[in-house]
Write a protein that holds these residues in place. Sequence first.
Motif, PDB file in Angstrom:
ATOM      1  N   UNK A   8      -6.613  22.351  -4.566  1.00 37.06           N
ATOM      2  CA  UNK A   8      -7.082  21.149  -3.871  1.00 37.06           C
ATOM      3  C   UNK A   8      -5.990  20.604  -2.953  1.00 37.06           C
ATOM      4  N   UNK A   9      -6.415  20.176  -1.762  1.00 39.29           N
ATOM      5  CA  UNK A   9      -5.550  19.476  -0.808  1.00 39.29           C
ATOM      6  C   UNK A   9      -6.176  18.107  -0.597  1.00 39.29           C
ATOM      7  N   UNK A  10      -5.432  17.045  -0.949  1.00 37.49           N
ATOM      8  CA  UNK A  10      -6.027  15.708  -0.975  1.00 37.49           C
ATOM      9  C   UNK A  10      -5.128  14.673  -0.329  1.00 37.49           C
ATOM     10  N   UNK A  11      -5.766  13.670   0.248  1.00 40.36           N
ATOM     11  CA  UNK A  11      -5.058  12.475   0.681  1.00 40.36           C
ATOM     12  C   UNK A  11      -5.119  11.448  -0.433  1.00 40.36           C
ATOM     13  N   UNK A  12      -4.084  10.611  -0.524  1.00 29.67           N
ATOM     14  CA  UNK A  12      -4.032   9.569  -1.563  1.00 29.67           C
ATOM     15  C   UNK A  12      -3.800   8.209  -0.930  1.00 29.67           C
ATOM     16  N   UNK A  13      -4.495   7.198  -1.445  1.00 29.73           N
ATOM     17  CA  UNK A  13      -4.293   5.813  -1.014  1.00 29.73           C
ATOM     18  C   UNK A  13      -4.191   4.962  -2.274  1.00 29.73           C
ATOM     19  N   UNK A  17       0.829  -1.197   0.000  1.00 29.42           N
ATOM     20  CA  UNK A  17       0.000   0.000   0.000  1.00 29.42           C
ATOM     21  C   UNK A  17       0.865   1.249   0.000  1.00 29.42           C
ATOM     22  N   UNK A  18       0.352   2.284  -0.678  1.00 25.13           N
ATOM     23  CA  UNK A  18       1.056   3.555  -0.780  1.00 25.13           C
ATOM     24  C   UNK A  18       0.103   4.645  -0.295  1.00 25.13           C
ATOM     25  N   UNK A  19       0.525   5.402   0.735  1.00 25.60           N
ATOM     26  CA  UNK A  19      -0.301   6.472   1.287  1.00 25.60           C
ATOM     27  C   UNK A  19       0.457   7.784   1.200  1.00 25.60           C
ATOM     28  N   UNK A  20      -0.296   8.886   1.064  1.00 26.81           N
ATOM     29  CA  UNK A  20       0.357  10.181   1.013  1.00 26.81           C
ATOM     30  C   UNK A  20      -0.628  11.315   0.909  1.00 26.81           C
TER      31      UNK A  20
END
Length: 196
Positions: free
Chosen positions: A110-115, A86-89
């Motif tokens: 935009x400010x976003x989380x990524x999974x 898994x890659x999170x950021x």
Amino acid sequence: MKTVILSLAASLAATGAFAGGYVAPVVEPAPVVAPVAPVEAGTDWTGFYAGLQYGKGDAEVSGINGDADFDGYGVHAGYLHDFGKYVLGGELDYNKVEFDDADVDGDLIRLRGRAGYDFGKIQPYLALGVAKISVDDGTTDVSETGVTYGVGVDYLVHDRFSVGFEYTRNDFSDVDDIGGADFDTELAQIRGTFRF
């Protein structure tokens, strides 16, 4: 006779030295090291990144027939951590919005989380966060904060550069400057990203 007795004594003395027989030296076997599977170059997504994006979008206001097409282009930067599978950021991006049929420009931040999931050189991902849009057409000044979400995929060309495609929706509800209507956009973009 003395010679025979001395020879016999010497023979018996020599035989006594070999009474235990021959013992081979003990040799410890060398430790066996399991082979390490080679890691494919460029499969670690951990690190900071920054790049450019360009795409086409569609905007619609609820209750109004028709929609408006626009170009969206800008920059993005963020950080990813690869946990194996898994890659999170997180990511911050800016898009300049230019509507096709009107002399109207806007800004989308935009400010976003990524999974994401690590398939080696390919990483599909989901994104979710907050978006702020500002549009000024000379008569109406729209500035609203909403939610953004989408899907994307990145491909590592080599360990320092990737290309990707992303589709996102940006939903802004009850916008005061357009009569409390909902203002929603869709945006499909190609991305080029340098990794540090």
